[in-house]
Motif scaffolding. Structure first.
Motif, PDB file in Angstrom:
ATOM      1  N   SER A  88      52.439 -15.665  48.554  1.00 36.93           N
ATOM      2  CA  SER A  88      52.003 -14.223  47.842  1.00 36.93           C
ATOM      3  C   SER A  88      52.980 -13.316  47.930  1.00 36.93           C
ATOM      4  O   SER A  88      53.105 -12.443  47.166  1.00 36.93           O
ATOM      5  CB  SER A  88      51.040 -13.544  48.893  1.00 36.93           C
ATOM      6  OG  SER A  88      51.464 -13.241  50.080  1.00 36.93           O
ATOM      7  N   ARG A  89      54.063 -13.597  48.956  1.00 35.66           N
ATOM      8  CA  ARG A  89      55.366 -12.713  48.611  1.00 35.66           C
ATOM      9  C   ARG A  89      55.269 -11.330  48.970  1.00 35.66           C
ATOM     10  O   ARG A  89      55.507 -10.420  48.456  1.00 35.66           O
ATOM     11  CB  ARG A  89      56.048 -12.931  47.370  1.00 35.66           C
ATOM     12  CG  ARG A  89      56.629 -14.286  46.983  1.00 35.66           C
ATOM     13  CD  ARG A  89      56.887 -14.408  45.484  1.00 35.66           C
ATOM     14  NE  ARG A  89      57.820 -13.267  45.170  1.00 35.66           N
ATOM     15  CZ  ARG A  89      57.598 -12.937  44.058  1.00 35.66           C
ATOM     16  NH1 ARG A  89      56.950 -13.252  42.958  1.00 35.66           N
ATOM     17  NH2 ARG A  89      58.325 -11.875  43.645  1.00 35.66           N
ATOM     18  N   SER A  90      54.133 -10.968  49.892  1.00 35.06           N
ATOM     19  CA  SER A  90      53.726  -9.850  50.277  1.00 35.06           C
ATOM     20  C   SER A  90      53.359  -9.594  51.714  1.00 35.06           C
ATOM     21  O   SER A  90      52.345 -10.183  51.982  1.00 35.06           O
ATOM     22  CB  SER A  90      52.774  -9.211  49.479  1.00 35.06           C
ATOM     23  OG  SER A  90      52.073  -8.090  49.856  1.00 35.06           O
ATOM     24  N   SER A  91      54.070  -8.719  52.417  1.00 36.15           N
ATOM     25  CA  SER A  91      53.964  -8.425  53.918  1.00 36.15           C
ATOM     26  C   SER A  91      52.626  -7.668  54.174  1.00 36.15           C
ATOM     27  O   SER A  91      51.793  -8.066  54.899  1.00 36.15           O
ATOM     28  CB  SER A  91      55.238  -8.035  54.564  1.00 36.15           C
ATOM     29  OG  SER A  91      56.149  -8.718  54.613  1.00 36.15           O
ATOM     30  N   VAL A  92      52.480  -6.667  52.968  1.00 35.83           N
ATOM     31  CA  VAL A  92      51.309  -5.923  53.292  1.00 35.83           C
ATOM     32  C   VAL A  92      49.989  -6.678  52.917  1.00 35.83           C
ATOM     33  O   VAL A  92      48.876  -6.555  53.566  1.00 35.83           O
ATOM     34  CB  VAL A  92      51.451  -4.736  52.495  1.00 35.83           C
ATOM     35  CG1 VAL A  92      50.155  -3.856  52.376  1.00 35.83           C
ATOM     36  CG2 VAL A  92      52.719  -3.659  52.911  1.00 35.83           C
ATOM     37  N   GLY A  93      50.093  -7.478  51.792  1.00 37.71           N
ATOM     38  CA  GLY A  93      49.112  -8.389  51.671  1.00 37.71           C
ATOM     39  C   GLY A  93      48.527  -9.397  52.637  1.00 37.71           C
ATOM     40  O   GLY A  93      47.409  -9.514  52.641  1.00 37.71           O
ATOM     41  N   THR A  94      49.800  -9.802  53.350  1.00 34.15           N
ATOM     42  CA  THR A  94      49.168 -10.715  54.469  1.00 34.15           C
ATOM     43  C   THR A  94      48.689  -9.876  55.545  1.00 34.15           C
ATOM     44  O   THR A  94      48.317 -10.598  56.583  1.00 34.15           O
ATOM     45  CB  THR A  94      50.456 -11.419  54.917  1.00 34.15           C
ATOM     46  OG1 THR A  94      51.110 -12.052  53.670  1.00 34.15           O
ATOM     47  CG2 THR A  94      50.184 -12.956  55.754  1.00 34.15           C
ATOM     48  N   LEU A  95      48.832  -8.552  55.673  1.00 31.79           N
ATOM     49  CA  LEU A  95      48.547  -7.835  56.693  1.00 31.79           C
ATOM     50  C   LEU A  95      47.198  -8.189  57.488  1.00 31.79           C
ATOM     51  O   LEU A  95      47.106  -8.492  58.754  1.00 31.79           O
ATOM     52  CB  LEU A  95      48.614  -6.417  56.689  1.00 31.79           C
ATOM     53  CG  LEU A  95      48.175  -5.412  57.834  1.00 31.79           C
ATOM     54  CD1 LEU A  95      48.780  -5.506  59.049  1.00 31.79           C
ATOM     55  CD2 LEU A  95      48.334  -4.029  57.260  1.00 31.79           C
ATOM     56  N   PRO A  96      45.949  -8.177  56.832  1.00 28.62           N
ATOM     57  CA  PRO A  96      44.768  -8.461  57.397  1.00 28.62           C
ATOM     58  C   PRO A  96      44.612  -9.677  58.062  1.00 28.62           C
ATOM     59  O   PRO A  96      44.162  -9.889  58.986  1.00 28.62           O
ATOM     60  CB  PRO A  96      43.654  -8.280  56.173  1.00 28.62           C
ATOM     61  CG  PRO A  96      44.436  -7.373  55.213  1.00 28.62           C
ATOM     62  CD  PRO A  96      45.763  -7.933  55.235  1.00 28.62           C
ATOM     63  N   LEU A  97      45.397 -10.808  57.337  1.00 27.34           N
ATOM     64  CA  LEU A  97      45.047 -12.303  58.039  1.00 27.34           C
ATOM     65  C   LEU A  97      46.164 -12.223  59.199  1.00 27.34           C
ATOM     66  O   LEU A  97      45.757 -12.700  60.215  1.00 27.34           O
ATOM     67  CB  LEU A  97      45.711 -13.056  57.048  1.00 27.34           C
ATOM     68  CG  LEU A  97      45.737 -14.489  57.456  1.00 27.34           C
ATOM     69  CD1 LEU A  97      44.250 -15.144  57.797  1.00 27.34           C
ATOM     70  CD2 LEU A  97      46.300 -15.502  56.204  1.00 27.34           C
ATOM     71  N   ALA A  98      47.414 -11.451  59.124  1.00 29.62           N
ATOM     72  CA  ALA A  98      48.216 -11.695  60.348  1.00 29.62           C
ATOM     73  C   ALA A  98      47.607 -10.917  61.688  1.00 29.62           C
ATOM     74  O   ALA A  98      47.672 -11.466  62.614  1.00 29.62           O
ATOM     75  CB  ALA A  98      49.548 -10.946  59.915  1.00 29.62           C
ATOM     76  N   GLN A  99      47.203  -9.629  61.276  1.00 31.78           N
ATOM     77  CA  GLN A  99      46.637  -9.013  62.181  1.00 31.78           C
ATOM     78  C   GLN A  99      45.312  -9.827  63.145  1.00 31.78           C
ATOM     79  O   GLN A  99      45.264  -9.630  64.295  1.00 31.78           O
ATOM     80  CB  GLN A  99      46.043  -7.617  61.998  1.00 31.78           C
ATOM     81  CG  GLN A  99      45.730  -6.776  63.183  1.00 31.78           C
ATOM     82  CD  GLN A  99      45.353  -5.426  62.516  1.00 31.78           C
ATOM     83  OE1 GLN A  99      45.928  -4.894  61.446  1.00 31.78           O
ATOM     84  NE2 GLN A  99      44.628  -4.602  63.432  1.00 31.78           N
ATOM     85  N   ARG A 100      44.461 -10.200  62.126  1.00 34.37           N
ATOM     86  CA  ARG A 100      43.677 -11.157  62.683  1.00 34.37           C
ATOM     87  C   ARG A 100      44.212 -12.359  63.613  1.00 34.37           C
ATOM     88  O   ARG A 100      43.552 -12.376  64.806  1.00 34.37           O
ATOM     89  CB  ARG A 100      42.610 -11.532  61.561  1.00 34.37           C
ATOM     90  CG  ARG A 100      41.403 -12.401  62.091  1.00 34.37           C
ATOM     91  CD  ARG A 100      40.555 -12.792  60.771  1.00 34.37           C
ATOM     92  NE  ARG A 100      39.250 -13.181  61.176  1.00 34.37           N
ATOM     93  CZ  ARG A 100      38.326 -13.585  60.497  1.00 34.37           C
ATOM     94  NH1 ARG A 100      38.655 -13.467  59.017  1.00 34.37           N
ATOM     95  NH2 ARG A 100      37.170 -14.253  60.839  1.00 34.37           N
ATOM     96  N   ILE A 101      44.907 -12.978  63.189  1.00 30.95           N
ATOM     97  CA  ILE A 101      45.703 -13.820  64.039  1.00 30.95           C
ATOM     98  C   ILE A 101      46.267 -13.386  65.394  1.00 30.95           C
ATOM     99  O   ILE A 101      45.964 -13.939  66.284  1.00 30.95           O
ATOM    100  CB  ILE A 101      46.798 -14.945  63.297  1.00 30.95           C
ATOM    101  CG1 ILE A 101      45.958 -15.759  62.182  1.00 30.95           C
ATOM    102  CG2 ILE A 101      47.714 -15.634  64.185  1.00 30.95           C
ATOM    103  CD1 ILE A 101      47.111 -16.174  61.137  1.00 30.95           C
TER     104      ILE A 101
END
Length: 452
Positions: free
Chosen positions: A274-287
């Motif tokens: 995705s090349r987006s840290s913000v776009g990955t935020l919900p998944l990363a925070q969930r993990i």
């Protein structure tokens, strides 16, 4: 017989459901094959289809970014009220952000000075200065928006972060008077996360399209003239991801790095495509909360803040190697003071990347501070999407590592959750979806799945 068979059939279907992490891997493999086929045999319609699907997926991902950043950071600032040691947590988080960035930029400088990536590279007519550049004046004045609406319309994440911090701090200061607003913000955040999770569930398709389009559009042709530079970026990122972070997890947090990557891999892979840290935020925070056991109140601050300011790939490794590359291409000698300046810019100015795709602004900020030609950025723009994949994966990995380290030092890391088998990411209950059946509820001290 039918009355008792239905529940068993439902359980059987769940048992054979493909896990989300494997869906991403399948999408990645399929995208590589489709991209290769489209490029190798010039299948134009397939290349166009991959590009269209990938573009739509990214547009859906970025559609909610401004509201996600604002509501998440407002909630994170307000949630700090629930932590007795909030000030120390914030200080430790920022300290580890800076320290890991300094280590990353040192590795980038060492690789650049050892391999000399700019030697033998000739200037081309396309080496023009980029339209978007960064300067310390623009960076400082650009933090404060002149128009609140423009900040959201233009998706200026840095300005949105500033507004959210101010609003969140004011709400926390008001106390009970701000409770209606905070409840509304919490509801809005839950709605946004739910909608974004629907988009993330499309990630296997988006992954196939994005990686396939990259292979179709770029292949390896563009990497050949810049082979040393490209290898340097990937090498530096992999050293930080697979050496520095595991060492910190083992020696400082005293947890298993293997377990970390086993659980964090879906977010790392999603960040790569995705090349987006913000776009990955919900998944990363969930993990971070459900799989790694970081306290939810702290993670609700560390994850959104890290997604917008913690950029070891884009703001440390990349500008360090790229600055050496540009200096060598233009035959500009650099001294020890220049290397120290690169480190300073990387550690202090990383917020300029603001969690969005690409690191051009950060690179131009570094080059302008050093007095190097901005036209050098033009040499690298063609391969930027390929470089941005590993940069963003490194960013997101660091954004998940630091909360684990800080949480462990403050005794708010649930080791039972960290050491347990990964919670399936297919369940949507953490984002307002249907809960799992009772026998599949959180196990062995795992936190209840509720809105992050």
């Amino acid at each position: 017989m039918s009355a008792t068979a239905a529940p068993n059939d439902s359980k059987q279907r769940k048992r054979f459901k493909i896990p989300f992490a494997w869906q991403l891997l399948i999408g990645l493999a399929l995208g590589l094959v489709l991209g290769y086929v489209a490029r190798q045999w010039s299948v134009a319609w397939l290349g166009t289809t991959l590009e269209t699907i990938g573009t739509l997926f990214v547009q859906l991902l970025f559609l909610i970014v401004p509201f996600l950043v604002f509501t998440a950071i407002v909630a994170s600032i307000a949630n700090l009220r629930n932590l007795a040691n909030a000030g120390r947590l914030v200080a430790k988080t920022l300290g580890w952000f800076a320290l890991t960035s300094a280590i990353a930029v040192a590795i980038g400088l060492a690789i650049g000075l050892t391999t000399n990536p700019g030697e033998g590279v000739t200037l081309t007519s396309s080496a023009a200065a980029p339209e978007t550049t960064g300067s310390w004046t623009d960076f400082l004045t650009g933090i404060i928006p002149t128009n609140v609406v423009d900040a959201f319309v233009n998706v200026n994440v840095l300005q949105i972060v500033f507004l959210a911090i101010i609003v969140g701090a004011a709400a926390a200061k008001l106390g009970d008077k701000a409770e209606p607003f905070l409840k509304f913000n919490e509801s809005a955040l839950a709605l946004i996360q739910k909608a974004l999770w629907w988009v993330i569930r499309l990630a296997p398709i988006g992954t196939a399209a994005l990686i396939g389009n990259s292979v179709f559009a770029y292949g390896w042709d563009l990497l050949e003239p810049l082979a040393v530079f490209s290898i340097d970026i990937y090498l530096g990122a992999l050293i930080v991801m697979l050496v520095v972070y595991p060492v910190l997890l083992r020696l400082v947090a005293k947890v298993s790095p293997v377990q970390f990557f086993r659980k964090a891999w879906p977010a790392i892979q999603f960040a790569f495509v995705s090349r987006s840290s913000v776009g990955t935020l919900p998944l990363a925070q969930r993990i971070v909360t459900e799989r790694l056991g970081v306290a939810r109140d702290y993670a609700s601050f560390a994850s959104p803040f890290g997604a917008t300011t913690k950029m070891d790939g884009c703001a440390a490794i990349y500008p360090a190697i790229a600055a050496i590359f540009v200096a060598q291409v233009y035959d500009v000698p650099l001294g020890i003071q220049d290397y120290l300046l690169i480190a300073f810019v990387s550690v202090i100015g990383s917020a300029a990347t603001a969690g969005l795709t690409g690191a051009t602004v950060m690179l131009t900020l570094t080059l302008s501070t050093l007095g190097l030609p901005l036209e050098g950025v033009g040499l690298l723009l063609a391969i930027d999407p390929i470089m941005d994949m590993i940069r963003t994966a490194t960013n997101v990995t660091g954004q998940m590592v630091v909360p684990v380290i800080v949480a462990k030092s403050e005794k708010i890391l649930d080791r039972e959750v960290y050491d347990a088998a990964p919670v399936p990411l297919d369940a949507e209950s953490a984002f307002g979806g249907d809960a799992e059946e009772p026998e599949e509820a959180p196990r062995r001290g795992e936190p209840a799945l509720q809105p992050a």
